[in-house]
Design a protein around this motif. Structure first.
Motif, short mmCIF file in Angstrom:
data_model
loop_
_atom_site.label_atom_id
_atom_site.label_comp_id
_atom_site.label_asym_id
_atom_site.label_seq_id
_atom_site.Cartn_x
_atom_site.Cartn_y
_atom_site.Cartn_z
N SER A 1 -6.14 -1.44 3.75
CA SER A 1 -6.37 -0.62 5.18
C SER A 1 -6.95 0.37 4.90
O SER A 1 -6.91 1.20 3.84
CB SER A 1 -5.06 -0.66 5.82
OG SER A 1 -4.03 -0.02 5.06
N THR B 1 -1.76 3.44 -0.06
CA THR B 1 -0.75 3.26 0.87
C THR B 1 0.35 3.98 0.34
O THR B 1 0.72 3.79 -0.90
CB THR B 1 -0.68 1.97 1.04
OG1 THR B 1 -1.75 1.11 1.42
CG2 THR B 1 0.57 1.64 2.01
N GLU C 1 4.55 5.26 5.10
CA GLU C 1 3.97 4.69 6.20
C GLU C 1 4.82 3.31 6.82
O GLU C 1 4.41 3.07 8.04
CB GLU C 1 2.59 3.99 5.88
CG GLU C 1 1.46 5.19 5.37
CD GLU C 1 0.34 4.70 4.62
OE1 GLU C 1 -0.19 3.51 5.12
OE2 GLU C 1 -0.12 5.25 3.75
N ARG D 1 5.30 0.12 5.86
CA ARG D 1 4.94 -1.02 5.84
C ARG D 1 5.30 -1.95 4.75
O ARG D 1 4.86 -2.91 4.39
CB ARG D 1 3.22 -1.30 5.66
CG ARG D 1 2.61 -0.47 6.89
CD ARG D 1 1.13 -0.55 6.96
NE ARG D 1 0.53 -0.06 5.88
CZ ARG D 1 -0.53 -0.44 5.13
NH1 ARG D 1 -0.62 -1.94 4.99
NH2 ARG D 1 -1.14 0.29 4.29
N PRO E 1 2.55 -3.45 0.15
CA PRO E 1 1.16 -2.79 0.23
C PRO E 1 0.85 -1.39 -0.65
O PRO E 1 -0.12 -1.24 -1.16
CB PRO E 1 1.21 -2.33 1.72
CG PRO E 1 2.14 -3.28 2.19
CD PRO E 1 3.15 -3.41 1.42
#
Length: 269
Positions: free
Chosen positions: A61, A90, A94, A96, A100
Motif C-alpha cells: 500500500s 508498513t 498502522e 493492519r 503486511p
C-alpha cells in the motif's frame, strides 16, 4: 487483511511474480528496506535497472508515514548483485496486522533474495551516540507482543543479525558501534520510564520497526543486516521533548553520509 500465514505466502508469491513480469528479472540477490532518514541514499546504491510504485504491487500500500518513500527500485550494485530497494515499509502501529509488516520481506524471499538489509531511524540510549550516529544492530528485543510466525514454527534467532554481514559493514567503517534494538508497538513515542526499562533489559536503541521483519527474514532463511540511525536521544535523556519533524530533519542532515556508507556496504555484499 490477511487471515493466515498461507495467504501471506501466496500473496508474497503473487507480488514476486508481478515484479518479475514488470521488471524483467527472474531473481534478485539482495533486498533493502529503507527507514526514516535512509531513503535519500537510494539513488546511489547501484546502476538503475527498474523502478515502480510500491502501491501497485500486490499486497503493498502507499506509505502513510511522512518521511517514508513509496517506490521499489531495482539496481545492480558495484559487486554485480541485483538489489531491490523498498523505500517504504508498513509499520505494526498502522493496525493492519503483522502479515503486511512482513510482506516486503516475504516478497523479497519469494523473488530469490538471500540477504536482507533492514534500516531504521531510532532513539538512542547511549549518550555517546549523538544524532546522526549509525549503529549496527547485533540483537533485538521484541516488545510488540506479536510475531509473523504461526503454529509450531520454531525459528532459531540465536543469530538474528548476521555476524558475517556485520563484519562486512565494519570492513567499510571500523568505528561502527553495535547495539541491541528494542521495538515498541507505537505509534506514541516511549515514555522516559519505558526507555529506562528498555535499558535495564539490555537495550541500546528504541524504535517502532524492524524486529518483526527480521523474524520473517530468518524464517525465510535470509541473512539479516540491521542498521539504525540515531535520530534523537530517547525520551528522558535530553532536555527537549520528541518531535517527528526533528526526527526527519536529523535524517536529512545525515543523508549524504548515510548514502555513502550504505553504498559502500551494499557493494561488498
Amino acid at each position: 487483511m490477511l487471515k493466515g500465514v498461507s495467504e501471506a505466502f501466496d500473496l508474497a508469491g503473487q507480488a514476486a511474480t508481478y515484479l518479475r513480469d514488470r521488471l524483467g528479472e527472474q531473481r534478485i540477490d539482495i533486498a533493502l528496506v529503507l527507514g526514516s532518514g535512509w531513503s535519500s541514499g537510494a539513488d546511489s546504491l547501484g546502476e538503475p535497472v527498474g523502478e515502480l510504485a510500491l502501491g501497485d504491487v500486490p499486497g503493498f500500500s502507499k506509505p502513510v508515514v511522512s518521511g517514508h518513500g513509496g517506490k521499489l527500485l531495482l539496481v545492480r550494485t558495484a559487486g554485480g548483485k541485483l538489489a531491490a530497494i523498498f523505500t517504504g515499509r508498513t509499520h505494526f502501529y498502522e493496525g493492519r496486522g503483522v502479515a503486511p509488516v512482513a510482506h516486503g520481506v516475504r516478497t523479497a524471499a519469494a523473488w530469490g533474495a538471500t540477504t536482507m538489509v533492514l534500516t531504521n531511524g531510532c532513539g538512542g540510549l547511549n549518550p555517546e551516540w549523538a544524532p546522526g550516529t549509525v549503529v549496527l544492530i547485533k540483537d533485538h528485543i521484541n516488545l510488540t507482543g506479536a510475531t509473523p510466525l504461526e503454529g509450531a514454527n520454531f525459528v532459531d534467532l540465536s543469530e538474528a543479525y548476521s555476524k558475517r554481514l556485520r563484519g562486512v559493514a565494519k570492513e567499510v567503517d571500523g568505528d561502527l558501534p553495535e547495539g541491541v534494538y528494542v521495538q515498541f508497538r507505537g505509534p506514541q513515542y516511549e515514555t522516559p520510564a519505558e526507555v529506562r526499562m528498555a535499558g535495564i533489559l539490555g537495550g541500546d536503541l528504541v524504535g517502532m520497526s524492524t524486529t518483526l521483519e527480521t523474524i520473517a527474514a530468518r524464517e525465510a532463511g535470509m541473512e539479516v543486516l540491521g542498521l539504525s540511525l540515531v535520530t534523537n536521544a530517547a525520551a528522558g535523556l535530553s532536555e527537549t521533548n520528541l518531535d517527528h519533524a526533528e526526527v526527519l530533519q536529523a535524517g536529512r542532515d545525515a543523508g549524504p553520509r548515510l548514502a555513502a556508507l550504505l553504498s559502500a556496504i551494499v557493494g561488498r555484499l
